[in-house]
Design a protein around this motif. Sequence first.
Motif, PDB file in Angstrom:
ATOM      1  N   ALA A 146      -1.343  -1.711   1.983  1.00  0.00           N
ATOM      2  CA  ALA A 146      -0.323  -0.664   2.014  1.00  0.00           C
ATOM      3  C   ALA A 146      -0.828   0.609   2.667  1.00  0.00           C
ATOM      4  N   GLY A 147       0.106   1.375   3.162  1.00  0.00           N
ATOM      5  CA  GLY A 147      -0.187   2.728   3.627  1.00  0.00           C
ATOM      6  C   GLY A 147       0.206   3.700   2.527  1.00  0.00           C
ATOM      7  N   LYS A 148       0.345   4.937   2.911  1.00  0.00           N
ATOM      8  CA  LYS A 148       0.673   5.935   1.898  1.00  0.00           C
ATOM      9  C   LYS A 148       1.640   6.944   2.526  1.00  0.00           C
TER      10      LYS A 148
ATOM     11  N   ILE B 219       1.353   5.799   9.621  1.00  0.00           N
ATOM     12  CA  ILE B 219       0.588   6.861   8.966  1.00  0.00           C
ATOM     13  C   ILE B 219       1.536   7.983   8.534  1.00  0.00           C
ATOM     14  N   GLY B 220       1.580   8.225   7.254  1.00  0.00           N
ATOM     15  CA  GLY B 220       2.408   9.318   6.733  1.00  0.00           C
ATOM     16  C   GLY B 220       3.789   8.899   6.275  1.00  0.00           C
ATOM     17  N   LEU B 221       4.294   7.770   6.799  1.00  0.00           N
ATOM     18  CA  LEU B 221       5.651   7.353   6.408  1.00  0.00           C
ATOM     19  C   LEU B 221       5.685   5.882   6.006  1.00  0.00           C
ATOM     20  N   ALA B 222       4.673   5.470   5.275  1.00  0.00           N
ATOM     21  CA  ALA B 222       4.560   4.052   4.933  1.00  0.00           C
ATOM     22  C   ALA B 222       5.727   3.618   4.052  1.00  0.00           C
ATOM     23  N   ASN B 223       6.338   2.494   4.395  1.00  0.00           N
ATOM     24  CA  ASN B 223       7.419   2.005   3.534  1.00  0.00           C
ATOM     25  C   ASN B 223       7.514   0.484   3.464  1.00  0.00           C
ATOM     26  N   MET B 224       6.481  -0.205   3.963  1.00  0.00           N
ATOM     27  CA  MET B 224       6.507  -1.665   3.884  1.00  0.00           C
ATOM     28  C   MET B 224       6.583  -2.158   2.439  1.00  0.00           C
ATOM     29  N   GLN B 225       5.953  -1.402   1.527  1.00  0.00           N
ATOM     30  CA  GLN B 225       5.953  -1.828   0.120  1.00  0.00           C
ATOM     31  C   GLN B 225       7.360  -1.864  -0.473  1.00  0.00           C
ATOM     32  N   VAL B 226       8.249  -1.063   0.123  1.00  0.00           N
ATOM     33  CA  VAL B 226       9.621  -1.050  -0.380  1.00  0.00           C
ATOM     34  C   VAL B 226      10.286  -2.398  -0.100  1.00  0.00           C
ATOM     35  N   LEU B 227      10.090  -2.885   1.115  1.00  0.00           N
ATOM     36  CA  LEU B 227      10.685  -4.179   1.470  1.00  0.00           C
ATOM     37  C   LEU B 227      10.073  -5.323   0.677  1.00  0.00           C
ATOM     38  N   PHE B 228       8.784  -5.194   0.362  1.00  0.00           N
ATOM     39  CA  PHE B 228       8.129  -6.237  -0.440  1.00  0.00           C
ATOM     40  C   PHE B 228       8.342  -6.005  -1.939  1.00  0.00           C
ATOM     41  N   ASN B 229       9.024  -4.904  -2.236  1.00  0.00           N
ATOM     42  CA  ASN B 229       9.365  -4.581  -3.624  1.00  0.00           C
ATOM     43  C   ASN B 229       8.132  -4.514  -4.528  1.00  0.00           C
TER      44      ASN B 229
ATOM     45  N   ASP C 159     -11.618   5.999   2.504  1.00  0.00           N
ATOM     46  CA  ASP C 159     -12.275   7.089   1.780  1.00  0.00           C
ATOM     47  C   ASP C 159     -13.414   6.607   0.884  1.00  0.00           C
ATOM     48  N   GLY C 160     -13.568   5.295   0.794  1.00  0.00           N
ATOM     49  CA  GLY C 160     -14.698   4.740   0.037  1.00  0.00           C
ATOM     50  C   GLY C 160     -14.486   4.693  -1.467  1.00  0.00           C
ATOM     51  N   VAL C 161     -13.235   4.835  -1.909  1.00  0.00           N
ATOM     52  CA  VAL C 161     -13.029   4.795  -3.359  1.00  0.00           C
ATOM     53  C   VAL C 161     -12.536   3.429  -3.855  1.00  0.00           C
ATOM     54  N   LYS C 162     -12.174   2.542  -2.943  1.00  0.00           N
ATOM     55  CA  LYS C 162     -11.767   1.181  -3.323  1.00  0.00           C
ATOM     56  C   LYS C 162     -12.427   0.188  -2.380  1.00  0.00           C
ATOM     57  N   THR C 163     -12.636  -1.019  -2.878  1.00  0.00           N
ATOM     58  CA  THR C 163     -13.191  -2.064  -2.006  1.00  0.00           C
ATOM     59  C   THR C 163     -12.058  -2.649  -1.166  1.00  0.00           C
ATOM     60  N   LEU C 164     -12.447  -3.425  -0.164  1.00  0.00           N
ATOM     61  CA  LEU C 164     -11.430  -4.052   0.689  1.00  0.00           C
ATOM     62  C   LEU C 164     -10.537  -4.965  -0.160  1.00  0.00           C
ATOM     63  N   ASP C 165     -11.162  -5.743  -1.032  1.00  0.00           N
ATOM     64  CA  ASP C 165     -10.376  -6.648  -1.878  1.00  0.00           C
ATOM     65  C   ASP C 165      -9.381  -5.895  -2.752  1.00  0.00           C
ATOM     66  N   GLU C 166      -9.774  -4.707  -3.160  1.00  0.00           N
ATOM     67  CA  GLU C 166      -8.868  -3.932  -4.026  1.00  0.00           C
ATOM     68  C   GLU C 166      -7.653  -3.393  -3.269  1.00  0.00           C
ATOM     69  N   VAL C 167      -7.768  -3.269  -1.965  1.00  0.00           N
ATOM     70  CA  VAL C 167      -6.605  -2.745  -1.224  1.00  0.00           C
ATOM     71  C   VAL C 167      -5.787  -3.852  -0.555  1.00  0.00           C
ATOM     72  N   ILE C 168      -6.222  -5.100  -0.712  1.00  0.00           N
ATOM     73  CA  ILE C 168      -5.419  -6.226  -0.225  1.00  0.00           C
ATOM     74  C   ILE C 168      -4.560  -6.703  -1.393  1.00  0.00           C
TER      75      ILE C 168
ATOM     76  N   LYS D 121       4.927  -1.785  -6.057  1.00  0.00           N
ATOM     77  CA  LYS D 121       4.489  -0.389  -6.194  1.00  0.00           C
ATOM     78  C   LYS D 121       2.972  -0.379  -6.111  1.00  0.00           C
ATOM     79  N   PRO D 122       2.445  -0.160  -4.921  1.00  0.00           N
ATOM     80  CA  PRO D 122       0.991  -0.298  -4.742  1.00  0.00           C
ATOM     81  C   PRO D 122       0.201   0.754  -5.521  1.00  0.00           C
ATOM     82  N   GLN D 123      -0.872   0.290  -6.130  1.00  0.00           N
ATOM     83  CA  GLN D 123      -1.776   1.214  -6.824  1.00  0.00           C
ATOM     84  C   GLN D 123      -2.862   1.706  -5.876  1.00  0.00           C
ATOM     85  N   SER D 124      -2.871   1.147  -4.678  1.00  0.00           N
ATOM     86  CA  SER D 124      -3.893   1.573  -3.718  1.00  0.00           C
ATOM     87  C   SER D 124      -3.349   1.445  -2.305  1.00  0.00           C
TER      88      SER D 124
END
Length: 273
Positions: free
Chosen positions: A109-111, A66-76, A88-97, A78-81
């Motif tokens: 991804a985290g943020k 939480i607060g220092l997410a960086n897994m996306q860097v290793l997977f190369n 927060d209810g603005v995306k569905t589960l499928d949209e964040v997978i 750029k997450p849009q979500s």
Amino acid sequence: MFDTISSQASKLIKLTNKVRNNSYSKTKLITITSGKGGVGKTTFTANIAFLLAKRGFNVAVLDADIGLANMQVLFNIKPQSSFFDYIDGVKTLDEVILKTPYPNVSLIAGKSGYQYTSNTNSFIFSRVVKDVVALNRFDILLIDTGAGLNDYVKEFLSISDNILALTTTDPSALTDVYSLMKMLSLEKNKLMLCFNHTKSYQIGETIANSLVNLAKKNRLNEDFMVEYIGNVSTSANITTTGRLRKLFSKEFLGDESTKQLQMIIDLILKNIH
Ligand SMILES: Nc1ncnc2c1ncn2[C@@H]1O[C@H](COP(=O)(O)OP(=O)(O)OP(=O)(O)O)[C@@H](O)[C@H]1O
Ligand SMILES: [Mg+2]
């Protein structure tokens, strides 16, 4: 007289049961933690995910730093979500997978820099875990936690029966891992223990035994088991591939570290439930 359980604790128990009562789901949860920061959790988790997928498992990785997410860097990627969008209810589960470049490896991804201001106790974060488990889509869900033993980390530890601690032989890392053992021994039965930056399997085993002996001496819960599952050497290839946003276990299949990871995976698969 039964009001002694605090509301926070009872909330946690309910949540844990909800996640654990997952007889309808094949998804097994493994939470990776360390206490001390920078020991290699994220690198380890990403590579374990890749190798598990190569063995035929459908794997998801949740970046729970939480607060220092960086897994996306290793997977190369750029997450849009991030999973906060789901909470927060603005995306569905499928949209964040999210898809990663690696077949059968998904990322939730985290943020980075995220401050969940309205959140006084963090129990809402693990709702995403419960919901991913309930999807019954993944064989394994790996949760990469951040450093330390803060409330966020504790929450993700609470909901997982399979916990893997990664440490180094550094005295401060060992002190932190022992604190983790002490805490987990109050409510868990087992901890898988793995040594990073450790060339010899035996050194890891000897230190793991010392930690177990210390636990006995200090009378930690006798039912709490520490299962030593192996070591990963320091390798320049790991640092380099990390910098290039690649996975060393893909690029260096024959490397000693990749072979060590494969042995660790054999033991993880034996130990999880
Ligand atoms: N066995 C290894 N050999 C060489 N370098 C390694 C090894 N394991 C990890 N590293 C390097 O150590 C650094 C820290 O790794 P990583 O980010 O995975 O740690 P972490 O435990 O996730 O950190 P944090 O606690 O901040 O989340 C990275 O540069 C990574 O490439
Ligand atoms: Mg990390």
